[in-house]
Design a protein around this motif. Structure first.
Motif, mmCIF file in Angstrom:
data_model
loop_
_atom_site.group_PDB
_atom_site.id
_atom_site.type_symbol
_atom_site.label_atom_id
_atom_site.label_comp_id
_atom_site.label_asym_id
_atom_site.label_seq_id
_atom_site.Cartn_x
_atom_site.Cartn_y
_atom_site.Cartn_z
ATOM 1 N N LEU A 105 48.496 49.327 19.462
ATOM 2 C CA LEU A 105 47.265 49.287 20.338
ATOM 3 C C LEU A 105 47.379 48.203 21.414
ATOM 4 O O LEU A 105 48.025 47.162 21.033
ATOM 5 C CB LEU A 105 45.825 49.157 19.433
ATOM 6 N N ARG A 106 47.074 48.488 22.583
ATOM 7 C CA ARG A 106 47.058 47.594 23.594
ATOM 8 C C ARG A 106 45.730 47.109 24.165
ATOM 9 O O ARG A 106 44.858 48.432 24.498
ATOM 10 C CB ARG A 106 47.937 48.061 24.708
ATOM 11 N N ILE A 107 45.341 46.064 24.321
ATOM 12 C CA ILE A 107 44.030 45.605 24.769
ATOM 13 C C ILE A 107 44.277 44.736 25.858
ATOM 14 O O ILE A 107 45.136 44.011 26.044
ATOM 15 C CB ILE A 107 43.064 45.133 23.691
ATOM 16 N N ALA A 108 43.442 45.114 27.105
ATOM 17 C CA ALA A 108 43.415 44.261 28.065
ATOM 18 C C ALA A 108 42.291 43.319 28.300
ATOM 19 O O ALA A 108 41.192 43.847 28.252
ATOM 20 C CB ALA A 108 43.524 45.125 29.670
ATOM 21 N N ILE A 109 42.492 41.940 28.749
ATOM 22 C CA ILE A 109 41.579 41.271 28.881
ATOM 23 C C ILE A 109 41.489 40.729 30.077
ATOM 24 O O ILE A 109 42.300 40.032 30.911
ATOM 25 C CB ILE A 109 41.591 39.848 27.996
ATOM 26 N N LYS A 110 40.362 40.827 30.968
ATOM 27 C CA LYS A 110 40.358 40.563 32.270
ATOM 28 C C LYS A 110 39.403 39.384 32.496
ATOM 29 O O LYS A 110 38.114 39.265 31.850
ATOM 30 C CB LYS A 110 39.734 41.680 33.099
ATOM 31 N N TYR A 111 39.565 38.222 33.119
ATOM 32 C CA TYR A 111 39.131 37.073 33.155
ATOM 33 C C TYR A 111 39.473 36.371 34.457
ATOM 34 O O TYR A 111 40.114 36.736 35.147
ATOM 35 C CB TYR A 111 39.642 36.151 32.070
ATOM 36 N N ARG A 112 38.600 35.241 34.682
ATOM 37 C CA ARG A 112 38.550 34.303 35.843
ATOM 38 C C ARG A 112 39.500 33.148 35.394
ATOM 39 O O ARG A 112 39.056 32.369 34.306
ATOM 40 C CB ARG A 112 37.278 34.112 36.283
ATOM 41 N N PRO A 113 40.603 32.932 36.041
ATOM 42 C CA PRO A 113 41.479 31.603 35.640
ATOM 43 C C PRO A 113 40.668 30.399 35.857
ATOM 44 O O PRO A 113 40.077 30.277 37.090
ATOM 45 C CB PRO A 113 42.724 31.888 36.624
ATOM 46 N N ALA A 114 40.862 29.275 35.123
ATOM 47 C CA ALA A 114 40.138 28.139 35.342
ATOM 48 C C ALA A 114 40.939 27.436 36.397
ATOM 49 O O ALA A 114 40.266 26.724 37.209
ATOM 50 C CB ALA A 114 40.080 27.305 34.105
ATOM 51 N N SER A 115 42.047 27.179 36.348
ATOM 52 C CA SER A 115 43.008 26.389 37.321
ATOM 53 C C SER A 115 44.338 26.736 37.176
ATOM 54 O O SER A 115 44.654 27.799 36.614
ATOM 55 C CB SER A 115 42.823 24.969 36.823
ATOM 56 N N GLY A 116 45.170 26.148 38.090
ATOM 57 C CA GLY A 116 46.815 26.447 37.880
ATOM 58 C C GLY A 116 46.943 27.469 38.771
ATOM 59 O O GLY A 116 46.143 27.914 39.771
ATOM 60 N N ARG A 149 47.612 30.478 38.171
ATOM 61 C CA ARG A 149 47.097 31.785 38.042
ATOM 62 C C ARG A 149 45.862 31.809 39.044
ATOM 63 O O ARG A 149 45.627 32.903 39.551
ATOM 64 C CB ARG A 149 46.535 32.068 36.497
ATOM 65 N N ALA A 150 45.008 30.684 39.234
ATOM 66 C CA ALA A 150 43.800 30.479 40.072
ATOM 67 C C ALA A 150 44.077 30.565 41.373
ATOM 68 O O ALA A 150 43.444 31.146 42.418
ATOM 69 C CB ALA A 150 43.007 29.286 39.694
ATOM 70 N N GLN A 151 45.534 30.041 41.629
ATOM 71 C CA GLN A 151 46.040 30.264 43.277
ATOM 72 C C GLN A 151 46.339 31.704 43.731
ATOM 73 O O GLN A 151 46.148 32.158 44.820
ATOM 74 C CB GLN A 151 47.244 29.295 43.357
ATOM 75 N N ILE A 152 46.795 32.462 42.552
ATOM 76 C CA ILE A 152 47.384 33.754 43.074
ATOM 77 C C ILE A 152 46.176 34.639 43.146
ATOM 78 O O ILE A 152 46.179 35.487 44.179
ATOM 79 C CB ILE A 152 48.194 34.186 42.031
ATOM 80 N N SER A 153 45.182 34.693 42.197
ATOM 81 C CA SER A 153 44.087 35.753 42.111
ATOM 82 C C SER A 153 42.837 35.000 41.634
ATOM 83 O O SER A 153 42.775 34.118 40.707
ATOM 84 C CB SER A 153 44.649 36.785 41.526
ATOM 85 N N GLU A 154 41.882 35.528 41.964
ATOM 86 C CA GLU A 154 40.530 35.269 41.669
ATOM 87 C C GLU A 154 40.241 35.728 39.997
ATOM 88 O O GLU A 154 39.552 34.980 39.226
ATOM 89 C CB GLU A 154 39.221 35.500 42.248
ATOM 90 N N THR A 155 40.957 36.990 39.806
ATOM 91 C CA THR A 155 40.983 37.563 38.279
ATOM 92 C C THR A 155 42.337 37.686 37.948
ATOM 93 O O THR A 155 43.286 37.996 38.477
ATOM 94 C CB THR A 155 39.956 38.566 38.279
#
Length: 466
Positions: free
Chosen positions: A113-124, A126-132
């Motif tokens: 089973l594959r589950i996808a978790i969509k979230y807002r990065p706090a910092s670092g 990932r946050a520089q690349i995209s809002e989500t």
């Protein structure tokens, strides 16, 4: 020409592999090993994990899962898996069973089973690349019986036979295995092959393994596919069993024939299973049902302890980095979880944790040395009981209440205190330990309760969701 290549199956396969490498490199895809012996609760754990992430992801329900507590979780859902030749984990069947007050059916084949978790990065970065960002998690469910075959990877037929015959000649197996031992002792294994006789003996050995599992509740049962054959049911590759060593067994002899089947099983079944599913994990949880083992007695508890420590040796552990995660992933976080904590009073959860911690202390020390982050906790994927206070003769007792499986009745029960370390035979209580089994308890709003599942999520996934 390029257009036809682009549409070919080979091109799509390479494209899928490239996407997975990119996701792993960006820390957006992990494989979680949900490990445990038979009846340890793997299917219930995966069902509950997905349910709480997709349907009960609130601060009140998962207060210690930081991505939810900081209100950065957008949503989670199951998505199509990449392994198209493997059955999809029956999540809806599991949820429906729980909502009917029944435990999900045991696993009889590999599911994923594959589950996808969509979230807002706090910092670092990932946050520089995209809002989500989206984290993909692959979960694999498999029969616990198959797990016990992994130690066979290190054994030739003579060594494996010696180990199994040693077990068959000891209590509690011996009283059930005497007839089988007499049968194999009476046969000339250097003689010509008798397929009928081999089939009968294999069937007899299979019957012993089933008795050891169902009646004696033992753990070291090999080959595991004899108990859960899956698509190998009836195949000659499963028709082998341990034999007294024959120093010179010529080709065409009975001994050589059984030995060849063992070698084929290890190479084609066990090694293939390991390479496909067990050499690519990033994180791992090991589920251990200590309460049932305690209830079964010292021999069963001791064998479970040995089995767990044997199995840990067959996973790839170590501190991971960018390059290793792409091409040689290692498990860098490992959680040992004692299940059924809801079957105890809350103030005894720490005793259950200490017991599990003492069982794996040697392996834990070695893994920490190798850079693996390890934690041990008592938890319940699905709560089957509710805590209640009962006053008796002026004393308040911490009890639990639930629907007992044996009587099919609601009962209020004062649980025993589990030991904080493994006990010797001499220290074992004369009347043993009693821990009744209960049906899952689902509230009137169909909410599924848990104990410390949010702690589990935070340890295994929290750093990937920052």
């Amino acid at each position: 020409m390029f257009s036809s290549l682009k549409n070919s199956a080979t091109f799509k396969q390479y494209q899928l592999q490239a996407q997975q490498l990119l996701q792993r490199g960006l820390d957006q895809h992990i494989k979680l090993a949900v490990t445990g012996l038979s009846r340890s609760g793997k299917t219930a754990f995966i069902t509950a994990l997905v349910h709480h992430l997709t349907e009960q992801a609130t601060k009140q329900n998962l207060p210690f899962f930081s991505v939810i507590q900081s209100e950065r979780l957008i949503a989670a859902k199951t998505v199509p898996q990449s392994e198209l030749d493997i059955t999809t984990f029956p999540y809806r069947d599991g949820i429906n069973s729980l909502k009917q007050g029944l435990w999900p059916s045991s696993t009889e084949r590999i599911n994923t089973l594959r589950i996808a978790i969509k979230y807002r990065p706090a910092s670092g970065l990932r946050a520089q690349i995209s809002e989500t960002q989206t984290l993909l998690i692959d979960l694999i469910d498999y029969p616990g019986e198959w797990l016990m075959d992994l130690p066979m990877l290190e054994l030739n037929f003579a060594s494996w036979s010696w180990q199994q015959l040693e077990l068959l000649n000891q209590s509690p197996r011996l009283q059930h295995a005497e007839a089988f031992l007499n049968h194999i002792a009476a046969i000339d294994w250097q003689g010509p092959v008798d397929e009928q006789q081999l089939t009968e003996l294999a069937t007899e050995y299979q019957g012993l393994l089933r008795k050891f599992k169902d009646e004696l509740k033992l753990s070291v049962l090999q080959p595991g596919r004899m108990l859960m054959p899956g698509d190998l049911a009836g195949a000659p590759i499963l028709a082998f069993f341990p034999l007294p060593e024959v120093t010179q067994a010529e080709e065409g002899s009975m001994y050589h024939h059984v030995k060849t089947r063992y070698q084929a099983y290890v190479k084609e079944v066990v090694q293939g299973f390991y390479q496909q599913h067990f050499s690519q994990f990033d994180r791992q949880i090991v589920l251990v049902d200590l309460l049932d083992a305690l209830a079964q007695g010292h021999d069963v508890f001791n064998e479970q302890t040995q089995a767990i420590n044997q199995l840990i040796r067959h996973f790839s552990y170590g501190k991971s980095n960018f390059i290793k995660r792409l091409f040689q992933p290692k498990i860098d976080k490992l959680l040992f979880a004692a299940t059924k904590s809801d079957h105890l009073s809350a103030h005894h959860h720490k005793d259950l944790t200490l017991l599990l911690d003492s069982i794996i202390s040697t392996a834990k020390n070695d893994l920490i040395f190798d850079g693996v982050k390890i934690d041990t906790m008592a938890m319940s994927s699905v709560s089957a009981t509710t805590p209640v206070m009962v006053e008796q003769k002026g004393e308040k007792l911490s009890c639990i209440r639930g629907k007992e499986i044996a009587s099919n009745q609601l009962m209020t029960y004062l649980p025993a205190q589990p030991p904080m370390r493994p006990l010797t035979v001499q220290e074992w209580p004369q009347h043993g330990f009693q821990f009744p089994a209960f049906y899952p308890d689902v509230g009137s709003n169909n909410g599924i309760r848990h104990i410390r599942l949010d702690h589990v999520m935070e340890f295994l996934l929290g750093d990937k969701l920052k």
